[in-house]
Design a protein around this motif. Structure first.
Motif, PDB file in Angstrom:
ATOM      1  N   ALA A 253      40.396 -15.562  41.424  1.00  0.00           N
ATOM      2  CA  ALA A 253      41.169 -16.726  40.980  1.00  0.00           C
ATOM      3  C   ALA A 253      42.609 -16.645  41.488  1.00  0.00           C
ATOM      4  O   ALA A 253      43.155 -17.627  42.008  1.00  0.00           O
ATOM      5  CB  ALA A 253      41.141 -16.818  39.453  1.00  0.00           C
ATOM      6  N   LEU A 254      43.214 -15.466  41.354  1.00  0.00           N
ATOM      7  CA  LEU A 254      44.601 -15.301  41.800  1.00  0.00           C
ATOM      8  C   LEU A 254      44.716 -15.458  43.312  1.00  0.00           C
ATOM      9  O   LEU A 254      45.679 -16.036  43.828  1.00  0.00           O
ATOM     10  CB  LEU A 254      45.118 -13.930  41.370  1.00  0.00           C
ATOM     11  N   ALA A 255      43.733 -14.957  44.050  1.00  0.00           N
ATOM     12  CA  ALA A 255      43.765 -15.067  45.508  1.00  0.00           C
ATOM     13  C   ALA A 255      43.696 -16.520  45.960  1.00  0.00           C
ATOM     14  O   ALA A 255      44.365 -16.920  46.922  1.00  0.00           O
ATOM     15  CB  ALA A 255      42.605 -14.279  46.117  1.00  0.00           C
ATOM     16  N   PHE A 256      42.899 -17.342  45.283  1.00  0.00           N
ATOM     17  CA  PHE A 256      42.824 -18.753  45.655  1.00  0.00           C
ATOM     18  C   PHE A 256      44.137 -19.474  45.350  1.00  0.00           C
ATOM     19  O   PHE A 256      44.534 -20.374  46.082  1.00  0.00           O
ATOM     20  CB  PHE A 256      41.656 -19.412  44.910  1.00  0.00           C
ATOM     21  N   VAL A 257      44.796 -19.078  44.263  1.00  0.00           N
ATOM     22  CA  VAL A 257      46.058 -19.726  43.902  1.00  0.00           C
ATOM     23  C   VAL A 257      47.174 -19.288  44.853  1.00  0.00           C
ATOM     24  O   VAL A 257      47.880 -20.117  45.445  1.00  0.00           O
ATOM     25  CB  VAL A 257      46.430 -19.411  42.444  1.00  0.00           C
ATOM     26  N   ASP A 258      47.349 -17.979  45.013  1.00  0.00           N
ATOM     27  CA  ASP A 258      48.453 -17.466  45.823  1.00  0.00           C
ATOM     28  C   ASP A 258      48.173 -17.561  47.322  1.00  0.00           C
ATOM     29  O   ASP A 258      49.057 -17.930  48.099  1.00  0.00           O
ATOM     30  CB  ASP A 258      48.739 -16.006  45.458  1.00  0.00           C
ATOM     31  N   GLY A 259      46.953 -17.224  47.733  1.00  0.00           N
ATOM     32  CA  GLY A 259      46.645 -17.156  49.159  1.00  0.00           C
ATOM     33  C   GLY A 259      46.341 -18.498  49.782  1.00  0.00           C
ATOM     34  O   GLY A 259      46.811 -18.809  50.885  1.00  0.00           O
ATOM     35  N   HIS A 260      45.543 -19.323  49.079  1.00  0.00           N
ATOM     36  CA  HIS A 260      45.184 -20.632  49.627  1.00  0.00           C
ATOM     37  C   HIS A 260      46.126 -21.737  49.140  1.00  0.00           C
ATOM     38  O   HIS A 260      45.988 -22.891  49.558  1.00  0.00           O
ATOM     39  CB  HIS A 260      43.744 -20.992  49.246  1.00  0.00           C
ATOM     40  N   GLY A 261      47.054 -21.392  48.238  1.00  0.00           N
ATOM     41  CA  GLY A 261      48.015 -22.384  47.755  1.00  0.00           C
ATOM     42  C   GLY A 261      47.397 -23.473  46.915  1.00  0.00           C
ATOM     43  O   GLY A 261      47.811 -24.634  46.975  1.00  0.00           O
ATOM     44  N   LEU A 262      46.399 -23.124  46.106  1.00  0.00           N
ATOM     45  CA  LEU A 262      45.687 -24.111  45.294  1.00  0.00           C
ATOM     46  C   LEU A 262      46.155 -24.052  43.845  1.00  0.00           C
ATOM     47  O   LEU A 262      46.903 -23.158  43.445  1.00  0.00           O
ATOM     48  CB  LEU A 262      44.184 -23.861  45.387  1.00  0.00           C
ATOM     49  N   THR A 263      45.696 -24.989  43.048  1.00  0.00           N
ATOM     50  CA  THR A 263      46.085 -25.033  41.641  1.00  0.00           C
ATOM     51  C   THR A 263      45.335 -23.963  40.851  1.00  0.00           C
ATOM     52  O   THR A 263      44.314 -23.417  41.295  1.00  0.00           O
ATOM     53  CB  THR A 263      45.769 -26.404  41.033  1.00  0.00           C
ATOM     54  N   GLU A 264      45.846 -23.688  39.632  1.00  0.00           N
ATOM     55  CA  GLU A 264      45.167 -22.720  38.773  1.00  0.00           C
ATOM     56  C   GLU A 264      43.778 -23.205  38.395  1.00  0.00           C
ATOM     57  O   GLU A 264      42.857 -22.394  38.199  1.00  0.00           O
ATOM     58  CB  GLU A 264      46.000 -22.469  37.522  1.00  0.00           C
ATOM     59  N   ALA A 265      43.605 -24.518  38.285  1.00  0.00           N
ATOM     60  CA  ALA A 265      42.283 -25.058  37.954  1.00  0.00           C
ATOM     61  C   ALA A 265      41.268 -24.718  39.046  1.00  0.00           C
ATOM     62  O   ALA A 265      40.124 -24.343  38.755  1.00  0.00           O
ATOM     63  CB  ALA A 265      42.369 -26.572  37.760  1.00  0.00           C
ATOM     64  N   VAL A 266      41.679 -24.861  40.308  1.00  0.00           N
ATOM     65  CA  VAL A 266      40.771 -24.519  41.407  1.00  0.00           C
ATOM     66  C   VAL A 266      40.517 -23.018  41.439  1.00  0.00           C
ATOM     67  O   VAL A 266      39.398 -22.569  41.727  1.00  0.00           O
ATOM     68  CB  VAL A 266      41.334 -25.013  42.755  1.00  0.00           C
ATOM     69  N   GLY A 267      41.533 -22.223  41.123  1.00  0.00           N
ATOM     70  CA  GLY A 267      41.341 -20.779  41.039  1.00  0.00           C
ATOM     71  C   GLY A 267      40.320 -20.414  39.981  1.00  0.00           C
ATOM     72  O   GLY A 267      39.434 -19.574  40.202  1.00  0.00           O
ATOM     73  N   ALA A 268      40.433 -21.053  38.814  1.00  0.00           N
ATOM     74  CA  ALA A 268      39.452 -20.803  37.753  1.00  0.00           C
ATOM     75  C   ALA A 268      38.062 -21.269  38.182  1.00  0.00           C
ATOM     76  O   ALA A 268      37.047 -20.630  37.870  1.00  0.00           O
ATOM     77  CB  ALA A 268      39.879 -21.524  36.480  1.00  0.00           C
TER      78      ALA A 268
END
Length: 422
Positions: A253-268
């Protein structure tokens, strides 16, 4: 229990006794309740942290009590399961785990006492660690008597239990249920359900005709199991697969938020997709294992997991990265449960070997998060996840160790779950 030939030359197990079917249900319930209890604690972790007033660093130290309890339990779990039998071992371990989760909840929510929470978490970890080995030993015994692969489905029940625990935890937090009351109720449900479920476990002295003809080895054999090359190779395979699974659970989840620049919802969403793919893989993967055998299926799924992890990290559009997460989850789903089945191929040595494999496997859950965190400090969390395909590909060399052994004293002759069906 000799299989009969079915259509197209496959092996079809004979009619399964009702006693074995009841044991199958009982084992699935125990797996599910174990997952529910652990998830109940983690679902209320924010409330516990706020009540205790802990910083992230101090909270991390507190959570080590849970890991320490589990790791200290695993080396002794095989001895207990061998001497007491899986049913009594699971019942006693669950009582300890239920007491631990209730104590942790009360100590956090009402007493605001960090040392008491640590004691509760240690008890939860120790009880869950003992239960982990004993319920896998019982699951392997049920699998042998069913004559087909079902171990991954038991682990899918654990995953479903964690999902249920997370949902109930979220609902409890939303309605403002005190964390102590919530975790006391969770512990009570876990204990009551497990005590009912273990009543359907296979009697410790009862087996197939070939089982009763086998002379049990003296002692638990745990020390001897640590010197067996096949057991250690299976343990290393399980370690890699546990690392692959744990890395996704901790960092995806954290990698999608920080690395791909996505929202926390997408990370979850990415984490949920991985957990769902794991559950689906463990549910339907048993068909592939019985059709083609452990080795070809594990080789294919490991390659799938490596491809999926690389896609999740390196792809540009996030839907493509999410498709990689699906492959990652499906490819990771079978390694851990199949390793447990392989360790328990010889029933009289199952407790000792499962204990050794569990110790090696759970080392990944303890060492994996800080390793990926250190990589993340240097290259970023997303790029740090590339360690997953880097460790998976060499692990292909370990897969042949999971092949069911040929008949020898202590093995059940005939059909082996995980052996090719034709």
């Amino acid at each position: 229990m000799t299989p009969s030939p079915g259509a197209a030359g496959t092996l079809r197990p004979p009619t399964v006794p009702a006693r074995v079917l009841a044991a199958r249900t009982g084992v699935a319930v125990v797996f599910g309740l174990n997952g529910l209890a652990v998830a109940s604690w983690f679902s209320r972790l924010p409330a516990a942290r706020d009540a205790l007033g802990l910083t992230p660093g101090r909270l991390g130290l507190l959570l080590l009590a849970l890991s320490a309890g589990a790791l200290l339990a695993l080396p002794t779990a095989g001895v207990l399961a061998h001497r007491l039998g899986p049913a009594r071992t699971v019942a006693g371990a669950t009582a300890l785990a239920a007491t631990g989760v209730a104590l942790a909840g009360i100590a956090a929510g009402s007493w605001h006492a960090v040392p008491a929470v640590a004691v509760g978490l240690f008890a939860l970890g120790y009880g869950s660690g003992i239960c982990e080995v004993a319920m896998n030993v019982e699951a392997a015994a049920v699998e042998r008597r069913l004559g087909r692969t079902v171990m991954p489905r038991f682990h899918a029940a654990w995953s479903l239990g964690t999902i249920a625990g997370a949902i109930v935890g979220a609902g409890s937090a939303r309605i403002g249920l005190p964390v102590g009351l919530h975790l006391c109720l969770a512990g009570a449900v876990m204990l009551a359900g497990t005590l009912l479920a273990v009543r359907s476990f296979l009697p410790a002295s009862t087996g197939t005709p070939t089982d009763t003809a086998t002379t049990p080895a003296r002692g638990s054999g745990t020390l001897a199991a640590w010197r067996e090359p096949r057991t250690l190779l299976i343990g290393l395979l399980v370690l890699v697969m546990a690392f692959t699974e744990g890395t996704a659970n901790d960092w995806l989840a954290l990698a999608f938020v920080d690395g791909h620049g996505l929202t926390e919802a997408v990370g979850a969403l990415a984490f949920g997709v991985f957990a769902g793919a794991m559950t689906v893989g463990r549910t339907v993967g048993t068909v592939a294992l019985d059709r083609w055998g452990r080795v070809p299926v594990l080789l294919g799924t490991i390659v799938l997991a490596a491809l999926g992890a690389a896609t999740a990290v390196l792809s540009g559009p996030w839907p493509v990265a999410l498709a990689g997460v699906v492959l990652w989850g499906l490819g990771t789903s079978l390694g851990f449960p199949v390793g447990m089945s392989a360790a328990a191929d010889q029933e009289d040595r199952a407790a000792a070997r499962v204990s050794v494999v569990a110790v090696l496997g759970y080392t990944a859950f303890l060492a994996g998060p800080p390793l990926v965190g250190l990589l993340g400090d240097r290259v970023g969390i997303l790029r740090g996840l590339l360690i997953v395909p880097l460790v998976l590909l060499p692990a292909l060399l370990l897969v042949p160790a999971a092949r069911p052994p040929t008949d020898r004293p202590g093995d059940r002759p005939g059909y082996q779950p995980g052996a090719p069906a034709s």
